[in-house]
Scaffold this motif. Structure first.
Motif, short mmCIF file in Angstrom:
data_model
loop_
_atom_site.label_atom_id
_atom_site.label_comp_id
_atom_site.label_asym_id
_atom_site.label_seq_id
_atom_site.Cartn_x
_atom_site.Cartn_y
_atom_site.Cartn_z
N HIS A 140 85.66 145.06 90.81
CA HIS A 140 86.29 144.66 92.06
C HIS A 140 86.24 145.77 93.11
O HIS A 140 86.16 146.96 92.79
N VAL A 141 86.27 145.33 94.37
CA VAL A 141 86.36 146.19 95.55
C VAL A 141 87.41 145.55 96.45
O VAL A 141 87.17 144.49 97.02
N LEU A 142 88.56 146.16 96.58
CA LEU A 142 89.66 145.56 97.33
C LEU A 142 90.11 146.52 98.43
O LEU A 142 90.79 147.50 98.18
N GLU A 143 89.68 146.23 99.64
CA GLU A 143 90.08 147.02 100.81
C GLU A 143 91.32 146.38 101.42
O GLU A 143 91.28 145.23 101.86
N GLN A 144 92.42 147.13 101.47
CA GLN A 144 93.69 146.60 101.95
C GLN A 144 94.19 147.45 103.12
O GLN A 144 93.72 148.54 103.37
N CYS A 169 81.81 140.12 90.26
CA CYS A 169 82.56 141.11 91.02
C CYS A 169 83.30 140.39 92.14
O CYS A 169 82.79 139.41 92.70
N VAL A 170 84.50 140.87 92.46
CA VAL A 170 85.27 140.35 93.59
C VAL A 170 85.35 141.44 94.65
O VAL A 170 85.79 142.57 94.37
N SER A 171 84.92 141.10 95.87
CA SER A 171 85.02 142.01 97.01
C SER A 171 85.98 141.40 98.02
O SER A 171 85.73 140.32 98.55
N VAL A 197 78.51 137.97 93.15
CA VAL A 197 79.59 138.70 93.82
C VAL A 197 80.34 137.72 94.73
O VAL A 197 79.74 137.04 95.56
N SER A 198 81.65 137.67 94.57
CA SER A 198 82.51 136.80 95.38
C SER A 198 83.15 137.62 96.49
O SER A 198 83.84 138.61 96.22
N ASN A 199 82.92 137.21 97.74
CA ASN A 199 83.41 137.95 98.91
C ASN A 199 84.50 137.16 99.62
O ASN A 199 84.28 136.03 100.04
N ILE A 200 85.66 137.77 99.74
CA ILE A 200 86.78 137.20 100.48
C ILE A 200 87.18 138.23 101.53
O ILE A 200 87.69 139.30 101.18
N ALA A 201 86.92 137.94 102.78
CA ALA A 201 87.10 138.96 103.82
C ALA A 201 87.94 138.44 104.97
O ALA A 201 88.04 137.22 105.20
N SER A 202 88.57 139.35 105.69
CA SER A 202 89.34 138.98 106.87
C SER A 202 88.39 138.58 108.00
O SER A 202 87.17 138.78 107.93
N TRP A 203 88.96 138.07 109.07
CA TRP A 203 88.20 137.43 110.14
C TRP A 203 87.64 138.42 111.17
O TRP A 203 86.82 138.05 111.99
N ALA A 241 77.74 143.20 103.77
CA ALA A 241 77.96 143.35 102.32
C ALA A 241 77.16 142.33 101.53
O ALA A 241 76.55 142.66 100.51
N MET A 242 77.14 141.08 101.99
CA MET A 242 76.42 140.03 101.27
C MET A 242 74.93 140.35 101.14
O MET A 242 74.34 140.18 100.07
#
Length: 518
Positions: free
Chosen positions: A262-266, A238-240, A162-168, A178-179
């Motif tokens: 994918h899980v994309l919270e915007q 998966c991309v989160s 799972v690849s996690n890209i999150a805001s700060w 999540a990780m």
């Protein structure tokens, strides 16, 4: 030029300087920290690759550790190494995965205060909120450790990590949480450190997890440079993503083209409506809480939609409440041994964001918005002569013009806007201004009015006179419209989002070809 403000006698709380925090990191996790930089974690080891950029604390403009940015080729190597970890980890028995995640939580608990102090310096959280971010991560993952078996019944890990890209803004309670749940479910995990802050906190948390055998990868770099590896690489299962709509739209296009989980919270403009309402004491009590962390939260409420005939009563409750807000340096005390100051918020994430907000405020007023409240710095708590360029005092504007970003997008800062309406149709249109939101609230005395109007508000959660939050443990979370793409999360849904179930399974979520509520 950075602005400054002089005070008489305040000083930094003893033992809380950035140097103090850094020296503690070197002692706790020497494998992950060097004297002058943090390292990347990939291929089961810490590496000194990547170009270390300078960092600046929003608290006082002083230098802190910056992210060690990898290039595209190295990021692809890290992803391939994570796939190797994933193929081994997915076969580790659940009881062993549970034991390793539990041991990680014990280590995070042991170093709770250091993790919180890093959050203060890196992203400007007041002490109370920094501790809460750490605690929510630990307590939330423990809930999964205790109850994971039925959630995994009939399910298997994904084919890749799972690849996690999150805001700060929530490195611990959103990203690390999540990780660890993703790893508990049988997946290797990859995280990109947010560009704007949190690298040292995340490095320490990942060092503690890696010691317990959690298959974690932590890399830094620009989104443009790393997106090919972290979003499009075929190894990714998966991309989160947690972040803004512009970047999220690009990620959404990529994962849709690839058919990738994918899980994309915007972002979305979360609104608070006032209609046929009279409990002003209750509203006044909640107003200061809505400014926690300067409204730099995905579930902040920056917009009030108010029935015109109630506007005078609303202001009588709102203005005294907003004038009680306490802002300043999160570690500034009168004497070195004093307790941490009790603040509602400190700086915004950086001086550039502060300038952007000030410019948007000035532009909105020039185009017709009415300033109802603009706090000064007189009551703010600062150290003598410190850089205050990342601080924005609370502002409230009436009727921002449609041409202003403050009209249709969340400011991600301590700026409230108010829109007046005369009919229920106008109320709903104003509350749905951003084509979908994560949360909303409608304050009305009549329950039947709430029950009739709430389903027409395009928010995943709508409260009746109370604020809604992202939630913990078994509370589900998602978004309507453009505020969310992909699988919903929270409780059992988070586990389902990162595991494979029966053939043909349709996950609850907002996908290109269907929308399914839990």
């Amino acid at each position: 030029m950075a602005s400054t403000l002089t005070t008489n006698s305040r000083t930094l709380k003893a033992g809380t300087s950035w140097r103090d925090a850094w020296q503690r990191c070197l002692r706790v996790a020497p494998e992950a920290f060097r004297d002058d930089r943090v390292l990347n974690l990939w291929g089961s080891g810490w590496t000194a690759d990547g170009r270390a950029l300078p960092g600046t604390s929003p608290v006082d403009g002083s230098p802190i550790a910056g992210p060690p940015r990898l290039d595209r080729d190295t990021a692809h190597q890290a992803v391939r190494a994570s796939l190797d970890q994933h193929r081994a980890w997915r076969h580790v028995p659940l009881e062993e995965r549970r034991a390793r995640v539990a041991a990680t939580l014990d280590a995070l608990t042991q170093h709770r205060e250091l993790l919180a102090l890093l959050l203060v310096w890196e992203i400007g959280k007041p002490w109370r909120l920094a501790q809460a971010d750490v605690d929510r991560a630990i307590d939330g993952v423990r809930w999964y450790v205790d109850g994971i078996e039925p959630m995994l019944d009939g399910r298997a890990p994904l084919d890749g990590p799972v690849s996690n890209i999150a805001s700060w803004n929530y490195p611990m309670s959103v990203l690390v949480h999540a990780m660890l749940v993703q790893a508990l479910a049988g997946n290797a995990v990859i995280a990109k450190t947010p560009t704007d802050g949190g690298v040292a906190c995340l490095t320490l948390a990942c060092a503690l997890a890696a010691r317990e055998g959690i298959p974690a990868t932590l890399v830094s770099g620009s989104g443009g440079e790393l997106s090919q590896a972290l979003v499009r690489a075929p190894e990714i299962g998966c991309v989160s993503f947690v972040g803004g709509r512009d970047t999220g739209a690009a990620v959404a296009t990529a994962v849709a083209d690839l058919g990738k989980r994918h899980v994309l919270e915007q972002e979305g403009l979360n609104t608070w409506g006032i209609w046929n309402y009279s409990d002003w004491d209750a509203l006044g009590a909640v107003i200061p809480k809505l400014f926690d962390y300067g409204k730099q939260r995905c579930t902040a409420y920056p917009r009030f939609v108010v029935q015109r005939q109630l506007f005078d009563d609303f202001l009588a409750a709102y203005l005294p409440a907003v004038r009680t807000l306490k802002v300043g340096h999160p570690l500034a005390v009168e004497r070195p041994d004093d307790p941490y100051p009790q603040l509602d918020f400190g700086p915004v994430i950086n001086a550039a964001k502060a300038k952007e907000l000030r410019d948007q405020i000035a532009e909105a007023i020039a185009r017709g918005a009415v300033p109802l409240h603009r706090a000064g710095e007189d009551g703010a708590r600062f150290l003598p002569g410190q850089d205050t360029s990342a601080y924005v005092q609370p502002v409230t504007l009436l009727n921002p013009p449609p041409s202003s970003p403050l009209h249709h997008a969340e400011p991600f800062g301590p700026v409230d806007t108010i829109v007046l309406v005369d009919t229920e149709a106008e109320l709903l249109a104003a509350m749905n201004a951003s084509n979908g939101a994560l949360v909303a609230t409608l304050s009305t005395d009549d329950r039947s009015t709430f029950d009739r109007l709430a389903p027409q508000i395009r928010a995943f959660k709508t409260g009746h006179g109370k604020a809604r939050s992202r939630g913990d443990r078994d509370e589900l979370f998602g978004g309507f419209g453009a505020s969310w793409r992909g699988a919903f999360v929270g409780g059992e849904l988070l586990v389902r989002a990162v595991t494979q179930g029966p053939a043909g399974e349709r996950l609850p979520g907002n996908f290109p070809d269907y929308h399914l509520m839990p």
